[in-house]
Design a protein around this motif. Structure first.
Motif, PDB file in Angstrom:
ATOM      1  N   UNK A   1       0.853  -1.188   0.000  1.00  0.00           N
ATOM      2  CA  UNK A   1       0.000   0.000   0.000  1.00  0.00           C
ATOM      3  C   UNK A   1       0.891   1.241   0.000  1.00  0.00           C
ATOM      4  N   UNK A   2       0.693   2.120  -0.975  1.00  0.00           N
ATOM      5  CA  UNK A   2       1.498   3.335  -1.098  1.00  0.00           C
ATOM      6  C   UNK A   2       0.609   4.565  -1.014  1.00  0.00           C
ATOM      7  N   UNK A   3       1.068   5.551  -0.262  1.00  0.00           N
ATOM      8  CA  UNK A   3       0.339   6.808  -0.118  1.00  0.00           C
ATOM      9  C   UNK A   3       1.272   7.953  -0.496  1.00  0.00           C
ATOM     10  N   UNK A   4       0.814   8.820  -1.380  1.00  0.00           N
ATOM     11  CA  UNK A   4       1.560  10.035  -1.713  1.00  0.00           C
ATOM     12  C   UNK A   4       1.108  11.157  -0.794  1.00  0.00           C
ATOM     13  N   UNK A   5       2.070  11.870  -0.230  1.00  0.00           N
ATOM     14  CA  UNK A   5       1.754  12.984   0.664  1.00  0.00           C
ATOM     15  C   UNK A   5       2.429  14.233   0.132  1.00  0.00           C
ATOM     16  N   UNK A   6       1.620  15.241  -0.166  1.00  0.00           N
ATOM     17  CA  UNK A   6       2.138  16.517  -0.659  1.00  0.00           C
ATOM     18  C   UNK A   6       1.899  17.583   0.397  1.00  0.00           C
ATOM     19  N   UNK A   7       2.963  18.223   0.842  1.00  0.00           N
ATOM     20  CA  UNK A   7       2.860  19.282   1.836  1.00  0.00           C
ATOM     21  C   UNK A   7       3.054  20.627   1.152  1.00  0.00           C
ATOM     22  N   UNK A   8       2.083  21.524   1.357  1.00  0.00           N
ATOM     23  CA  UNK A   8       2.156  22.842   0.725  1.00  0.00           C
ATOM     24  C   UNK A   8       3.110  23.776   1.452  1.00  0.00           C
ATOM     25  N   UNK A   9       3.606  23.350   2.607  1.00  0.00           N
ATOM     26  CA  UNK A   9       4.551  24.169   3.356  1.00  0.00           C
ATOM     27  C   UNK A   9       5.682  23.296   3.868  1.00  0.00           C
ATOM     28  N   UNK A  10       6.854  23.850   3.937  1.00  0.00           N
ATOM     29  CA  UNK A  10       8.013  23.127   4.475  1.00  0.00           C
ATOM     30  C   UNK A  10       8.260  23.506   5.926  1.00  0.00           C
ATOM     31  N   UNK A  11       7.295  24.175   6.543  1.00  0.00           N
ATOM     32  CA  UNK A  11       7.505  24.711   7.887  1.00  0.00           C
ATOM     33  C   UNK A  11       6.750  23.946   8.965  1.00  0.00           C
TER      34      UNK A  11
ATOM     35  N   UNK B   1       3.772   2.762   3.180  1.00  0.00           N
ATOM     36  CA  UNK B   1       4.863   3.273   2.352  1.00  0.00           C
ATOM     37  C   UNK B   1       4.502   4.678   1.875  1.00  0.00           C
ATOM     38  N   UNK B   2       5.375   5.646   2.148  1.00  0.00           N
ATOM     39  CA  UNK B   2       5.087   7.036   1.808  1.00  0.00           C
ATOM     40  C   UNK B   2       5.918   7.494   0.614  1.00  0.00           C
ATOM     41  N   UNK B   3       5.258   8.208  -0.271  1.00  0.00           N
ATOM     42  CA  UNK B   3       5.939   8.890  -1.373  1.00  0.00           C
ATOM     43  C   UNK B   3       5.774  10.385  -1.122  1.00  0.00           C
ATOM     44  N   UNK B   4       6.844  11.059  -0.720  1.00  0.00           N
ATOM     45  CA  UNK B   4       6.775  12.459  -0.314  1.00  0.00           C
ATOM     46  C   UNK B   4       6.893  13.366  -1.538  1.00  0.00           C
ATOM     47  N   UNK B   5       5.915  14.251  -1.705  1.00  0.00           N
ATOM     48  CA  UNK B   5       5.917  15.249  -2.774  1.00  0.00           C
ATOM     49  C   UNK B   5       6.072  16.623  -2.131  1.00  0.00           C
ATOM     50  N   UNK B   6       6.918  17.459  -2.699  1.00  0.00           N
ATOM     51  CA  UNK B   6       7.294  18.705  -2.033  1.00  0.00           C
ATOM     52  C   UNK B   6       6.592  19.946  -2.573  1.00  0.00           C
ATOM     53  N   UNK B   7       5.800  19.805  -3.619  1.00  0.00           N
ATOM     54  CA  UNK B   7       5.118  20.974  -4.177  1.00  0.00           C
ATOM     55  C   UNK B   7       3.935  20.512  -5.017  1.00  0.00           C
ATOM     56  N   UNK B   8       3.086  21.464  -5.393  1.00  0.00           N
ATOM     57  CA  UNK B   8       1.955  21.129  -6.258  1.00  0.00           C
ATOM     58  C   UNK B   8       2.436  20.713  -7.649  1.00  0.00           C
ATOM     59  N   UNK B   9       3.605  21.230  -8.058  1.00  0.00           N
ATOM     60  CA  UNK B   9       4.168  20.782  -9.341  1.00  0.00           C
ATOM     61  C   UNK B   9       4.507  19.295  -9.279  1.00  0.00           C
TER      62      UNK B   9
END
Length: 580
Positions: free
Chosen positions: A460-470, A485-493
């Motif tokens: 099971x994989x989950x993508x997590x996108x955070x709109x802030x790095x703070x 299992x996490x797939x970290x996304x750092x921006x909306x792009x």
């Protein structure tokens, strides 16, 4: 005593039903037909749910389905409302509603179904008689906002001191911890003086967690300390001393002492682990601060159950912080009681002062104020314990380690983590695996085995996108503790262009949900739909989310600061759909 949760938007009807069931000896909880109903059901675990179905009842059906899916909860769900067609009634049955009554509701018929339910489950609660229950003489005074908080605390401590014994073993262990000349022999003498603690230490030393290759049995406390470890033995001894002082049976509806003790143990473990990078703090004191930070809660359950239930109902209704409900109703909190009691017991001042100070931590950062104008590394011991307790509490509740009185979580600012020299990267899967391993060490203290968070398939994989790095969002420890299992996304792009095949996408922001955010998510969902011919479920955590969920949509909104249990039913349903 049987318990019932009544959900209706008709206030007059609800008051009549509450009065009728209370006269029969039921513990009653009422709720509005909204998300707080689910929190009430999870918190109070009612035997019966009586729910009114209005003309449009999509959310009501989802509520019943979620309640019927809660593990280890046997609840009779009775719906009532206008006449429905046979297919509509069938849909209710498929979603957990066992009986459906027409309005005006026939109380005798409802009671017949309830009696049959208890008989089928061999319940001892089949007694419709109000037991003579002496109301606390303090309740009216404690709820009176004209009475000074200091007077309330003083009166409560008088009652508490009649049942609470001074924790001599805890103080002796702390004395050893603070004496650099002390060692295993001194700790052994303290433990041997208490047969209950000694037997549990020996029992733990001979468990599979500590057994050596030769499986040699340990028969002395000194050898047990060597096998378990000096620091770990101190923490175990203090835990046993605290837990044996009170029974494992709760007095109040909606409170589970065993789960509470697990929560306290996890708090001790988390606080001591988070304190590792703070050289000036004693790790045993850090463990004790976490273990006992909410000790006032068990005292409320033991001495003031009527007041405690009032607090719990208000907390579930608001879906907020327990101490906030306390202060709103009585102007004092369990933290105030804990502080005064520990002062009487001559506990270390950094613990005594740090516990009530912990509730101010979030407000400091919410108001964009610098934390007591201190820099990382310059906190006093009281301030350091306050930050440790605040962070540990949010992590424990996000992971679901046991249960306190609320599961309210909020993002942790990176600046806050810097005060305890921790980075968000350090709070990953390995960290929470170690916490769970240590929690398991304490399972011998309980009659039931402490289980880990629900196991999840490794694919099971989950993508997590955070709109802030703070900020470090609660959903991270929630997922880590479940082995996701996490797939970290750092921006909306990154979100729009991601090539991964995830089973769930999560978008987090500390601000409000903007149209640009929605556009990026919809692009991701459309791209996923076009490529894999299936809809991508998305969780959005934001400030002031839309209140209404679109029917049949897999786009779910949550407040970024919320009771994390609201996520459970949706998350479990998505996982079950993936597995099937």
């Amino acid at each position: 005593m049987p318990s019932i949760l009544i959900i209706s938007d008709n206030e007059r009807e609800k008051r009549i039903l509450l009065m009728a069931f209370e006269q029969l000896g039921f513990d009653t909880v009422d709720a509005e037909p909204d998300r707080s109903s689910y929190i009430n059901a999870v918190q109070f675990k009612p035997d019966i749910v009586l729910i009114r179905f209005p003309r449009y009842y999509h959310d009501h059906i989802n509520f019943c389905k979620n309640i019927s899916n809660i593990k280890n909860l046997k609840t009779l769900i009775i719906g009532y409302g206008k006449k429905l067609s046979d297919p509509e009634v069938g849909a209710l049955h498929q979603n957990g509603v066992q009986q459906y009554l027409l309005t005006p509701i026939r109380f005798s018929l409802a009671m017949k179904y309830i009696e049959n339910f208890f008989q089928q489950n061999n319940s001892e609660k089949l007694v419709w008689k109000k037991e003579g229950k002496e109301e606390s003489s303090y309740l009216d005074m404690l709820l009176d906002k004209k009475v000074l908080p200091t007077k309330k605390i003083s009166r409560m401590l008088e009652e508490i001191n009649t049942i609470m014994a001074f924790p001599f073993t805890v103080m002796r262990v702390l004395k050893i911890s603070n004496d650099p000349q002390s060692g295993a022999a001194d700790l052994s003498k303290v433990i041997e003086a208490d047969p209950v603690i000694a037997s549990n230490i020996l029992k733990m030393a001979n468990t599979v967690f500590f057994a050596n290759r030769n499986n040699q049995r340990i028969n002395s406390i000194k050898d047990a300390i060597v096998r378990i470890g000096f620091s770990e033995t101190k923490n175990i001894a203090m835990s046993i001393q605290v837990m044996k002082s009170l029974s494992s049976d709760a007095n109040s509806l909606g409170f589970d002492r065993k789960k509470y003790w697990i929560y306290c143990i996890s708090m001790g473990i988390l606080t001591s682990m988070l304190a590792k990078k703070m050289a000036h703090l004693d790790k045993s004191e850090a463990f004790l601060a976490g273990l006992l930070h909410s000790f006032g809660i068990i005292l409320l359950d033991e001495c003031f159950p009527d007041l405690f239930i009032t607090y719990l109902k208000e907390t579930s209704k608001k879906m907020g912080l327990f101490w906030d409900s306390e202060r709103r109703l009585t102007l004092i909190t369990h933290l105030d009681i804990t502080k005064k009691l520990f002062e009487q017991w001559k506990f270390p001042s950094d613990i005594t002062e740090g516990i009530p100070l912990s509730v101010t931590v979030n407000k400091e950062f919410a108001d964009n104020a610098s934390l007591w104008e201190a820099k990382p590394g310059e906190l006093t011991e009281e301030q350091a314990f306050a930050v440790l307790l605040f962070v540990a509490e949010k992590l424990a509740k996000a992971c679901g380690f046991g249960s306190e009185c609320d599961h309210f979580t909020t993002p942790l600012p990176h600046d806050l983590l810097s005060y305890i020299r921790f980075s968000p990267q350090a709070l990953g899967k390995e960290f929470f695996d170690e916490v769970q391993r240590k929690i398991s060490l304490y399972s011998s203290f309980f009659n039931t085995k402490i289980t880990k968070s629900p196991a999840v398939q490794s694919d099971i994989t989950v993508s997590v996108c955070s709109a802030t790095t703070e900020a470090y969002f609660p959903i991270f420890p929630y997922l880590h503790s479940r082995g996701i299992l996490l797939n970290i996304l750092h921006s909306t792009d990154d979100l729009e262009d991601a090539e991964c095949i995830e089973h769930l996408c999560i978008y987090c922001t500390t601000g409000e949900y903007q149209s640009s955010d929605h556009a990026s998510i919809e692009k991701r969902r459309k791209r996923f739909q076009d490529r894999y011919s299936t809809e991508l479920p998305v969780f959005v955590f934001c400030k002031s989310p839309p209140k209404e969920q679109e029917p049949d949509s897999l786009l779910y909104y949550f407040d970024v600061s919320c009771d994390i249990r609201l996520v459970d039913p949706v998350f479990e349903e998505i996982l079950s759909n993936q597995e099937s």
